[in-house]
Scaffold this active site. Structure first.
Site, short mmCIF file in Angstrom:
data_model
loop_
_atom_site.label_atom_id
_atom_site.label_comp_id
_atom_site.label_asym_id
_atom_site.label_seq_id
_atom_site.Cartn_x
_atom_site.Cartn_y
_atom_site.Cartn_z
N ARG A 242 -7.27 -13.52 -22.98
CA ARG A 242 -6.50 -12.29 -23.25
C ARG A 242 -5.05 -12.74 -23.44
O ARG A 242 -4.43 -13.31 -22.54
CB ARG A 242 -6.58 -11.31 -22.08
N HIS B 31 -9.51 -5.82 -29.78
CA HIS B 31 -10.15 -5.80 -28.45
C HIS B 31 -11.67 -5.67 -28.65
O HIS B 31 -12.27 -4.63 -28.35
CB HIS B 31 -9.59 -4.63 -27.64
N GLN C 117 -14.12 -4.51 -25.82
CA GLN C 117 -14.04 -3.07 -25.58
C GLN C 117 -14.92 -2.33 -26.59
O GLN C 117 -15.67 -1.42 -26.23
CB GLN C 117 -12.59 -2.60 -25.69
N ASP D 182 -6.53 6.29 -26.33
CA ASP D 182 -6.05 5.13 -25.56
C ASP D 182 -4.56 5.34 -25.34
O ASP D 182 -3.94 6.24 -25.96
CB ASP D 182 -6.32 3.83 -26.35
N CYS E 31 -10.54 3.84 -23.11
CA CYS E 31 -10.86 2.48 -22.65
C CYS E 31 -10.27 2.18 -21.28
O CYS E 31 -10.69 1.23 -20.63
CB CYS E 31 -10.38 1.46 -23.68
N ARG F 50 -18.75 -2.18 -19.95
CA ARG F 50 -18.09 -3.46 -20.20
C ARG F 50 -18.91 -4.58 -19.57
O ARG F 50 -19.13 -5.65 -20.16
CB ARG F 50 -16.66 -3.47 -19.62
#
Ligand code: CP
Ligand code: NVA
Length: 314
Positions: A111, A138, A141, A233, A273, A301
């Site tokens: 990340r 992402h 996700q 988001d 998310c 996830r």
């Protein structure tokens, strides 16, 4: 024991487009299978003794904990490599880090800010590199999001999803993923916050070939009309904190609240998310209300990433 296909062994997931529609479907199918196995207490130690090295240059709760827990449930281990230890691009080049880590670990999760750093790690690593979020994308996700939508509606094809808010990393990966399954995707953003995507026309073509659509608008109310999924988001992503006040002003009218959700379909679910900012992009009564799929989405996830790991780690 659960059967795991081998055709994805050694593959990177730097962005959703690294996988074909069929490969994404295989990942979601295995994710469903692993979720059922975990719920049933069925052993599924598919990666005994394998090690995932995890590089985090931004904060994380879901990504770190779901990958750590996922590897443990698969019989493997994780090593968390902090920014000060790794110094990606500063203490050491991405190429050297990728080359050395590949001699120790069986996969690398990263990340970070720049997508280029993930791409460079993938270019030089001889083990799979998984993108755990960059400024641009992402994909993990998006895998969990697609899994959650399919779980709720039994299909992805033709499902109408309205993304409301910032055309950011989460939006871009979701748009890509949705297009590959022929979903009807619309993103409603304020002017100037559209999902800037080098190949939005190509994404649209992919969707059209599969009976779907990709649309952009600046009108959130029109976007959610008849939507089956309303997705939002944060308006201020990690690294944009200095823009928070300006963004609050720019995104006025884009919050997911009762008025907005009332325009969606009767069976509509709401997704986010996380982390959520109550009273900004989403109201509390929606987040905790009956239409919220947010907690299943967060749980997925774990299952989606376990499937990914089982498929790509050799
Ligand atoms: N959704 C998500 O990636 O959460 P974290 O930032 O907590 O990992
Ligand atoms: N768009 C958000 C997602 C957090 C998981 C960010 O990049 O901060």
């Amino acid at each position: 024991m659960i059967e795991v296909p081998h055709h994805l062994a050694g593959r990177h997931l730097t962005r959703i487009n690294d996988f074909s529609s069929e490969e994404l479907r295989d990942t979601l199918d295995l994710a469903d299978r692993l979720k059922a196995a975990q719920k049933a207490g069925e052993p599924h130690e598919l990666l005994p003794g394998k090690v995932l090295g995890m590089i985090f240059h931004k904060p994380s709760m879901r990504t770190r904990v779901s990958f750590e827990t996922g590897m443990a449930q698969l019989g493997g281990h994780t090593i968390n490599l902090r920014e000060e230890e790794i110094g990606l691009g500063e203490r050491e080049t991405a190429r050297d880090i990728a080359t050395v880590l590949s001699r120790y670990v069986d996969a690398i999760l990263v990340r970070t800010f720049a997508q280029e750093h993930v791409d460079e790690l993938a270019e030089y690593a001889s083990v799979p590199v998984i993108n755990g979020l960059t400024d641009q994308t992402h994909p993990c996700q998006a895998l969990a999001d697609l899994m959650t939508i399919r779980e709720r509606f039994g299909t992805l094809s033709g499902i109408r999803l309205a993304y409301v808010g910032d055309g950011n990393n989460v939006c871009r990966s979701l748009m890509r993923g949705a297009s590959k399954f022929g979903m009807r995707f619309i993103a409603a953003t304020p002017e100037g916050y559209e999902p800037r995507h080098r190949s939005i026309d190509e994404t649209r073509q992919v969707a059209i070939q599969r009976g779907g659509t990709v649309e952009l608008t600046n009108d959130p109310l029109a976007a959610v009309e008849g939507a089956q999924v309303v997705y939002t988001d944060t308006w201020t992503s990690m690294g944009q904190e200095a823009e928070h006040d300006r963004r609050l002003r720019d995104f006025a009218g884009f919050g997911v609240d009762d008025d907005l959700v009332a325009r969606a379909g009767d069976d509509a679910i709401v997704m986010h998310c996380l982390p959520a900012h109550h009273g900004e992009e989403i109201e509390e009564d929606i987040l905790y209300g009956p239409r919220s799929a947010v907690w299943d989405q967060a749980e997925n996830r774990l299952h989606a990433q376990k499937a990914l790991l089982a498929l790509v780690v050799q």
